[in-house]
Scaffold this active site. Structure first.
Site, PDB file in Angstrom:
ATOM      1  N   ASP A 267      -0.286   0.612  -8.533  1.00  0.00           N
ATOM      2  CA  ASP A 267      -1.136  -0.546  -8.756  1.00  0.00           C
ATOM      3  C   ASP A 267      -1.017  -0.885 -10.248  1.00  0.00           C
ATOM      4  O   ASP A 267      -0.376  -0.169 -11.023  1.00  0.00           O
ATOM      5  CB  ASP A 267      -2.583  -0.261  -8.329  1.00  0.00           C
TER       6      ASP A 267
HETATM    7  C1  GLC Z   1      -4.735  -5.488  -8.848  1.00  0.00           C
HETATM    8  C2  GLC Z   1      -5.160  -4.945  -7.493  1.00  0.00           C
HETATM    9  C3  GLC Z   1      -4.056  -4.923  -6.474  1.00  0.00           C
HETATM   10  C4  GLC Z   1      -3.153  -6.108  -6.717  1.00  0.00           C
HETATM   11  C5  GLC Z   1      -2.443  -5.884  -8.038  1.00  0.00           C
HETATM   12  C6  GLC Z   1      -1.521  -7.044  -8.412  1.00  0.00           C
HETATM   13  O1  GLC Z   1      -5.306  -4.737  -9.873  1.00  0.00           O
HETATM   14  O2  GLC Z   1      -5.781  -3.670  -7.472  1.00  0.00           O
HETATM   15  O3  GLC Z   1      -4.664  -4.955  -5.184  1.00  0.00           O
HETATM   16  O4  GLC Z   1      -2.215  -6.234  -5.674  1.00  0.00           O
HETATM   17  O5  GLC Z   1      -3.351  -5.632  -9.096  1.00  0.00           O
HETATM   18  O6  GLC Z   1      -2.272  -8.193  -8.667  1.00  0.00           O
END
Ligand code: GLC
Length: 727
Positions: A267
């Site tokens: 993430d």
């Molecule tokens: C965010 C979220 C994740 C998302 C990623 C890209 O922090 O936790 O669900 O897909 O970053 O935006």
């Protein structure tokens, strides 16, 4: 026949030669990998957010994927740099959070779960994929599969609620829908993120292996079995180990047990955040831990591009581990056909076409949950109604969280749609959901005098749910409850419509209205769907994918809980009935709250209709079953009211005694049954006994013999238990 013989002997020869015939993709991966320098390999493992400013990195082969760029021309510019200027011309994987639609916004995923209609949700994913791919996006960070049992957590909006079986069905449907249209899916957040302590986002979780295997893994394994090309690690530390550095999760479970051959991405900076967790001493150490745990791609920590070559030189990461990661990344790119067609047709963008809007409206229709109706609904078309409330005409808010690319100008609001069906007087009452001013309420009150009925549209602004948006109170914000009470005081029939990102605590508001329709942020076509429901042109069929609490203090509360040794009896004495100087044990000793009792406001699977349904003649094909048998459950379902309508019939079981304590109920099947007014249909479910398996005290996945109960009903609290045994 001769050809077969040749083919068989060729395979045999290959096997005997010690190398099984690799499919074409694997051969291409091997060939390409063989040409790559370590720096180029690391470049593939690097994902950066942006577009044009990444052209230089792309030309140097230092970025394998980009996110948050959705302009076709800008995407092509970065792609040309990668394909035509870098040494090996490896195309970039363009990603985006396409969570519940790309341009045409569907209801938020929690609303989609409320449809209990996987086929419809799959169609919505196809629509989203067609729109996203036409803009150049080829990878979405969806489905979010986090089991959510605590509505204080703002991200309940993004998932399918509290039940593993519903989560499995919805997750697999989304994977199929996205990938059938060329958009790689990403099962996230692996794992247990929704169990954040206190419902506070990013907080620690303490899930045992058995809880993971019985409750939190099933939807991820189903997504892998459905062919999900990628998976994302979660922010949380579970039992002290951040998922991004958890080798047991990413190798032993994901690769060795489940056979996942796709790609694992972190993430956003979740690798770098292992320093804040206190699990890594610095970004270089975090990078070492992430790669050695089995992460393939690094979203925005800059650690991989910054330290992997050093770590390999120091022997802390084997180059074979890098090769494995790059194989997984290249495999996704080959499977998507990016090497053959890396560019997007800048004149081929599709958005908001008729089919997309129709699918979005149908999903909004099936996702709305009727929580109360004293007969005020449906309203007679053409009547003069007052429309009030801060979400009656809020095109941006109605789209809900994670609606980056939805365009509010395309939203059809309740006000716009109701004006097509009723003679509408409009007084917003409040300017936005947190508005505490009450002067607007006075204007709404005087406008009510001219109306035959009142529709109050309340709920949450989009920003109040989603990531990092936890709440410790779940009551309607601002003066919304005051507005509803003021409308009740006019004496006119009051219909409350809630548009929110989670189940709020609306018991007080329920008492002040004749009917309540609950719509988890319904998206672009929420208005037309609502107008059809309020006028009776459509009948609500949604069922709640999460338990509705009486107060936030009850959280976490969910239907599939264990029984405890002192289960609630329903006869407990509540706060106001306790005698003065009551004795210590005078209230009994069972599991409940003195102030809010035990039960929820509404159980999982709950939702009313304009008609009524009756379940009769529920019968099992036998009373004792072997482990290889299938339980046939037959029942008669009658529409005993005056409206043609759809019921979501649900099948629950209970394993009464296990080597570990078992939930008091578990959803195992559901189906949507459309019945004309007065119609009765003979229906059935087939439930293999094998579906009763669970991870037991010996950490074996098995069906334990013994006594079971089974229900067929319209929600998790209704129905009579039938008994059967497994020998
Ligand atoms: C965010 C979220 C994740 C998302 C990623 C890209 O922090 O936790 O669900 O897909 O970053 O935006």
């Amino acid at each position: 026949m001769r050809t077969n013989r040749i083919l068989v002997s060729a395979c045999l020869a290959a096997v005997l030669a010690g190398c099984t015939p690799k499919d074409e993709t694997e051969k291409k991966i091997d060939e390409l990998l063989g040409k790559m320098t370590l720096h180029e390999k690391v470049g593939q493992m690097n994902q950066l957010s942006g577009g044009a400013w990444l052209v230089e990195s792309a030309a140097k082969g230092e970025v394998g994927s980009i996110l948050n760029c959705v302009d076709p021309a800008e995407i092509n510019a970065v792609q040309r740099a990668a394909v035509e200027e870098s040494r090996l011309g490896i195309p970039i994987l363009v990603s985006r959070d396409v969570i519940h639609g790309f341009r045409t916004m569907f209801p938020i995923p929690l609303g989609q779960a409320a449809t209990f209609d996987p086929a419809l949700v799959e169609e919505g994913a196809r629509v989203a994929a067609r729109e996203a791919v036409s803009s150049g996006v080829r990878w979405t960070f969806s489905p979010m599969l986090d089991i959510a049992r605590d509505p204080r957590w703002g991200r309940v909006a993004e998932g399918s609620g509290e039940d593993p079986y519903l989560d499995v069905q919805m997750g697999a449907a989304l994977v199929r829908g996205y990938q059938s249209e060329g958009l790689a899916a990403c099962a996230k957040h692996f794992v247990g993120y929704g169990a954040a302590e206190g419902g506070r986002d990013y907080n620690s979780t303490g899930l045992t292996e058995r809880a993971l295997r019985n409750t939190y893994f099933p939807a991820f394994q189903a997504a892998v079995d459905a062919g999900a090309m990628t998976l994302m690690t979660s922010f949380n530390d579970n039992d002290g180990i951040p998922s991004t550095g958890n080798r047991w999760l990413l190798k032993d479970i994901l690769r060795d047990e489940w056979g996942f051959d796709g790609m694992v991405v972190t993430d956003w900076n979740s690798s770098g955040e292992m320093v804040a967790h206190g699990f890594a001493s610095d970004l270089k150490h975090a990078t070492e831990l992430s790669v050695n745990a089995g992460v393939d791609m690094d979203m925005m920590s800059y650690g991989f591009i910054g330290f992997i070559e050093e770590l390999v030189a120091e022997g802390k990461i084997k180059e074979s581990q890098i090769d494995e990661a790059v194989r997984n990344i290249l495999r996704v790119k080959f499977r998507l056909g990016l090497f053959d067609n890396p560019y997007v047709d800048e004149n081929g963008v599709v958005a908001y076409d008729e089919a997309a809007l129709a699918a979005a409206k149908q999903t909004a229709l099936e996702s709305a949950i009727l929580l109360k109706n004293d007969g005020v609904l449906p309203l007679k078309a053409g009547r003069t109604i007052l429309v009030t409330g801060p979400l009656a005409d809020a095109p941006y808010e109605q789209l809900g969280t994670w609606a980056f690319d939805g365009q509010p100008e395309h939203t059809v609001t309740p006000l716009a749609a109701l004006r097509e069906t009723f003679n509408v007087i409009y007084e917003p009452g409040l300017a936005y959901s947190r508005d505490k001013r009450t002067d607007g309420i006075a204007r709404a009150r005087s406008a009510a005098a001219r109306a035959e009925a009142i529709v109050v549209v309340v709920g949450e602004e989009a920003i109040l749910s989603g990531e990092a948006h936890s709440l410790s109170s779940l009551d309607l914000q601002g003066a919304q409850s005051d507005l509803i009470a003021a409308m009740k005081a006019t004496g006119k029939p009051v219909v409350v419509v809630v548009m929110a990102g989670r189940p709020l605590t609306i018991e007080r508001d329920l008492a002040n209205c004749g009917a309540m329709l609950y719509c988890f942020h319904p998206g672009t076509m929420g208005g037309p769907a609502l107008a059809d429901h309020l006028s009776g042109a459509a009948v609500p069929s949604g069922k709640s994918p999460m338990t509705f609490l009486r107060t936030a203090g009850q959280a976490p509360m969910y239907y599939n809980h264990n029984n405890t040794g002192r289960p609630n009896t329903g006869t407990e004495t509540l706060l106001d009935d306790i005698e003065i100087a009551a004795g210590q044990t005078s209230l009994g000793c069972t599991s409940y709250y003195l102030d809010s009792g035990y039960g929820p406001l509404f159980p999982f699977g709950y939702g009313l209709s304009y008609t009524t349904f009756e379940y009769k003649n529920i019968q099992l094909s036998a009373t004792t079953f072997g482990k290889d048998d299938t339980i046939r459950v037959e029942y008669d379902l009658s529409n005993t009211g005056a409206f043609d309508a759809t019921e979501v019939a649900q099948l629950y079981i209970r394993d009464l005694v296990g080597s570990v304590t078992r939930p008091v109920k578990e959803l195992k099947r559901f189906e949507r049954v459309f019945l004309k007014a007065g119609e009765t249909r003979h229906c059935s479910f087939d439930l293999p006994v094998a579906d009763l398996a669970f991870w037991n005290a010996d950490m074996q996945y098995t069906v334990e013999p013994g006594a079971f109960q089974l229900w067929v009903a319209g929600n998790a609290a209704d129905g009579e238990a039938l008994n059967f045994n497994v020998e």
